[in-house]
Design a protein around this motif. Structure first.
Motif, PDB file in Angstrom:
ATOM      1  N   PRO A 158      35.476   5.897   5.341  1.00  0.00           N
ATOM      2  CA  PRO A 158      35.871   7.317   5.348  1.00  0.00           C
ATOM      3  C   PRO A 158      35.760   7.962   3.987  1.00  0.00           C
ATOM      4  N   GLN A 159      36.357   7.016   2.853  1.00  0.00           N
ATOM      5  CA  GLN A 159      36.230   7.432   1.429  1.00  0.00           C
ATOM      6  C   GLN A 159      35.018   8.147   0.958  1.00  0.00           C
ATOM      7  N   ILE A 160      33.916   7.980   1.270  1.00  0.00           N
ATOM      8  CA  ILE A 160      32.726   8.329   0.650  1.00  0.00           C
ATOM      9  C   ILE A 160      31.928   9.441   1.348  1.00  0.00           C
ATOM     10  N   GLU A 161      32.805   9.861   2.427  1.00  0.00           N
ATOM     11  CA  GLU A 161      32.338  10.921   3.218  1.00  0.00           C
ATOM     12  C   GLU A 161      32.094  12.227   2.315  1.00  0.00           C
ATOM     13  N   PRO A 162      31.115  12.984   2.944  1.00  0.00           N
ATOM     14  CA  PRO A 162      29.934  12.976   3.712  1.00  0.00           C
ATOM     15  C   PRO A 162      28.707  12.121   3.475  1.00  0.00           C
ATOM     16  N   LEU A 163      28.318  11.295   4.486  1.00  0.00           N
ATOM     17  CA  LEU A 163      27.009  10.731   4.268  1.00  0.00           C
ATOM     18  C   LEU A 163      25.798  11.317   4.895  1.00  0.00           C
ATOM     19  N   THR A 164      24.787  11.471   4.188  1.00  0.00           N
ATOM     20  CA  THR A 164      23.521  11.724   4.806  1.00  0.00           C
ATOM     21  C   THR A 164      23.106  10.784   5.922  1.00  0.00           C
ATOM     22  N   GLU A 165      22.036  11.251   6.916  1.00  0.00           N
ATOM     23  CA  GLU A 165      21.701  10.468   8.218  1.00  0.00           C
ATOM     24  C   GLU A 165      21.074   9.143   7.399  1.00  0.00           C
ATOM     25  N   PRO A 166      20.126   9.207   6.173  1.00  0.00           N
ATOM     26  CA  PRO A 166      19.626   7.941   5.923  1.00  0.00           C
ATOM     27  C   PRO A 166      20.742   7.028   5.241  1.00  0.00           C
ATOM     28  N   GLN A 167      21.650   7.811   4.572  1.00  0.00           N
ATOM     29  CA  GLN A 167      22.841   6.811   3.917  1.00  0.00           C
ATOM     30  C   GLN A 167      23.576   6.120   5.059  1.00  0.00           C
ATOM     31  N   ARG A 168      23.632   7.010   6.156  1.00  0.00           N
ATOM     32  CA  ARG A 168      24.706   6.403   7.193  1.00  0.00           C
ATOM     33  C   ARG A 168      23.837   5.216   7.921  1.00  0.00           C
ATOM     34  N   LEU A 169      22.717   5.205   8.078  1.00  0.00           N
ATOM     35  CA  LEU A 169      21.786   4.293   8.579  1.00  0.00           C
ATOM     36  C   LEU A 169      21.820   3.058   7.482  1.00  0.00           C
ATOM     37  N   ASP A 170      21.519   3.282   6.328  1.00  0.00           N
ATOM     38  CA  ASP A 170      21.763   2.144   5.390  1.00  0.00           C
ATOM     39  C   ASP A 170      22.905   1.415   5.408  1.00  0.00           C
ATOM     40  N   PHE A 171      24.191   2.125   5.383  1.00  0.00           N
ATOM     41  CA  PHE A 171      25.306   1.697   5.445  1.00  0.00           C
ATOM     42  C   PHE A 171      25.717   1.062   6.637  1.00  0.00           C
ATOM     43  N   TYR A 172      25.374   1.274   7.938  1.00  0.00           N
ATOM     44  CA  TYR A 172      25.291   0.545   8.811  1.00  0.00           C
ATOM     45  C   TYR A 172      24.724  -0.765   8.820  1.00  0.00           C
ATOM     46  N   ASN A 173      23.361  -0.873   8.549  1.00  0.00           N
ATOM     47  CA  ASN A 173      22.496  -2.090   8.184  1.00  0.00           C
ATOM     48  C   ASN A 173      23.409  -2.959   7.370  1.00  0.00           C
ATOM     49  N   GLN A 212      29.102 -10.000  -3.939  1.00  0.00           N
ATOM     50  CA  GLN A 212      28.549  -9.500  -4.902  1.00  0.00           C
ATOM     51  C   GLN A 212      27.523  -8.724  -4.454  1.00  0.00           C
ATOM     52  N   GLN A 213      26.569  -9.241  -3.527  1.00  0.00           N
ATOM     53  CA  GLN A 213      25.396  -8.463  -3.030  1.00  0.00           C
ATOM     54  C   GLN A 213      25.714  -7.051  -2.320  1.00  0.00           C
ATOM     55  N   THR A 214      26.821  -7.039  -1.566  1.00  0.00           N
ATOM     56  CA  THR A 214      27.260  -6.120  -0.684  1.00  0.00           C
ATOM     57  C   THR A 214      27.781  -5.090  -1.652  1.00  0.00           C
ATOM     58  N   LEU A 215      28.288  -5.537  -2.868  1.00  0.00           N
ATOM     59  CA  LEU A 215      28.881  -4.476  -3.773  1.00  0.00           C
ATOM     60  C   LEU A 215      27.654  -3.632  -4.206  1.00  0.00           C
ATOM     61  N   GLN A 216      26.500  -4.329  -4.687  1.00  0.00           N
ATOM     62  CA  GLN A 216      25.486  -3.847  -5.355  1.00  0.00           C
ATOM     63  C   GLN A 216      24.853  -2.900  -4.388  1.00  0.00           C
ATOM     64  N   GLN A 217      24.633  -3.542  -3.151  1.00  0.00           N
ATOM     65  CA  GLN A 217      23.832  -2.771  -2.466  1.00  0.00           C
ATOM     66  C   GLN A 217      24.448  -1.378  -1.739  1.00  0.00           C
ATOM     67  N   MET A 218      25.762  -1.386  -1.936  1.00  0.00           N
ATOM     68  CA  MET A 218      26.538  -0.141  -1.516  1.00  0.00           C
ATOM     69  C   MET A 218      26.424   0.901  -2.761  1.00  0.00           C
ATOM     70  N   SER A 219      26.332   0.188  -3.966  1.00  0.00           N
ATOM     71  CA  SER A 219      26.294   1.367  -4.955  1.00  0.00           C
ATOM     72  C   SER A 219      24.817   1.913  -5.032  1.00  0.00           C
ATOM     73  N   ARG A 220      23.868   1.034  -4.539  1.00  0.00           N
ATOM     74  CA  ARG A 220      22.294   1.755  -4.449  1.00  0.00           C
ATOM     75  C   ARG A 220      22.267   2.783  -3.352  1.00  0.00           C
ATOM     76  N   ILE A 221      22.934   2.560  -2.329  1.00  0.00           N
ATOM     77  CA  ILE A 221      23.022   3.444  -1.063  1.00  0.00           C
ATOM     78  C   ILE A 221      23.671   4.729  -1.403  1.00  0.00           C
TER      79      ILE A 221
END
Length: 367
Positions: free
Chosen positions: A239-254, A318-327
């Motif tokens: 909720p703190q990083i909204e709004p998300l684009t649809e590709p971002q939302r899908l990547d974030f969900y995955n 660590q991988q979760t934080l790195q992937q989050m920053s890339r998305i």
């Protein structure tokens, strides 16, 4: 702590006492220069003259007068004075060396006390329990590896708080994309440093990290294999990083789904290990003829797997934080790290409030 009675000036630079001004004076006195040597030998020579005058008066009166005897006596006196001067200089050097060593020992003890006081202050501020026995073994021996981790973790928390303040100010001041990216990378590196610290501490005492004693009471409520659960943080941060684009939302969900699946696999592995250890130590094994020593050896060997589980859990974090920053975009990632830091800060603050809450008086059942 008391110092020797000899007066000396004491100065304190960079937080450490340096009581070595008087030692500097001694160094000039005993450095081997001509003026200092004359001073020492002169003092010793006066004492030697008094001793010779008293101790050898009767002997000299019995020796017949003569140039040869006078020359021999003069040479003997000079030789004795030289030997006495050498002995006095040697003793002076020994006394100086012993005193310098004593001063150095006192300085080290004082620095150690200052570190202990600083660690105690940090643990009180962040809700920890100073000298709570968390790093003291069953035999009463302090685990230096855990003590080092506690001090480093206190510094890590302070640095995180400083980064939160600077990141909030940068977002409020509409900082440039480059500046925000630098702060996001700094946040990633800061968490990577924490994982390295934990890996070193795990070698000292893996159960200390798994138990969560190094965290505050409220943080321990959410504790999972030595730290936070990545999927839960993603739920908090979304909720703190909204709004998300649809590709971002899908990547974030995955990302959240894959993190949760990895968490479940690690949790099942930990449960399986616990069951295996319990089976190893069952009394039935003793009745079947297996010795106590072999049981302990097998159990200790299985405990080594706990370090692997902690390492994998921290790698997942660590991988979760790195992937989050890339998305996310740079601005979104900066807001995400700000929310993450605020979340942990509020958990620690809540722990302090819980510890300091007023207690209700115990109920009395007396009639």
């Amino acid at each position: 702590m008391s110092y020797p009675s000899t007066q000396f000036a004491t100065s304190r630079q960079m937080g450490i006492y340096e009581p070595f001004k008087q030692v500097g004076v001694w160094r000039e006195t005993f450095s081997g220069g001509n003026s200092s040597n004359v001073g020492v030998s002169t003092i010793v020579e006066v004492d030697s003259r008094l001793e010779n005058k008293i101790g050898f008066a009767s002997h000299e009166s019995m020796v017949p007068a003569g140039n040869d005897h006078e020359s021999n006596r003069t040479a003997d006196k000079a030789q004795r004075r030289l030997e006495q001067n050498r002995e006095a200089a040697r003793k002076s050097r020994m006394r100086k060396k012993a005193y310098v060593q004593q001063l150095e020992t006192s300085r080290l003890k004082l620095a150690q006390l200052e570190q202990e006081l600083d660690r105690t202050r940090k643990q009180v501020v962040y809700g920890g329990s100073a000298f709570g026995g968390s790093h003291i073994g069953y035999n009463g021996i302090v685990n230096s590896g855990i003590t080092t981790f506690e001090m480093e973790y206190g510094n890590w928390v302070e640095e995180q708080h400083r980064q939160i303040i600077e990141l909030r100010k940068a977002l409020q001041d509409h900082a440039t994309e480059i500046e925000l990216r630098i702060r996001v990378e700094s946040g990633l590196n800061h968490y990577a440093a924490l994982f390295r610290m934990k890996a070193d501490a795990a070698k000292a005492d893996i159960f200390y990290l798994l138990s969560g004693i190094w965290r505050t009471s409220v943080e321990r409520y959410f504790h999972w294999i030595g730290g936070f659960r990545p999927s839960e943080l993603l739920n908090i941060l979304e909720p703190q990083i909204e709004p998300l684009t649809e590709p971002q939302r899908l990547d974030f969900y995955n990302l959240r789904q894959s993190s949760q699946q990895a968490e479940d696999a690690l949790s099942q592995g930990m449960d399986k290990l616990q069951q295996t250890l319990a089976k190893t130590l069952e009394p039935d094994q003793i009745l079947s003829g297996e010795s106590y020593g072999s049981q302990m050896a097998v159990a200790l060997e299985k405990f080594e797997a706990l370090e692997i589980f902690l390492s994998q859990a921290d790698h997942l974090r660590q991988q979760t934080l790195q992937q989050m920053s890339r998305i996310l975009s740079t601005h979104q990632a900066a807001r995400g790290f700000l929310a993450l830091g605020e979340y942990f800060h509020r958990l620690r603050a809540l722990s302090s409030l819980w510890t300091a809450r007023p207690r209700e008086p115990a109920l009395s059942f007396a009639s």
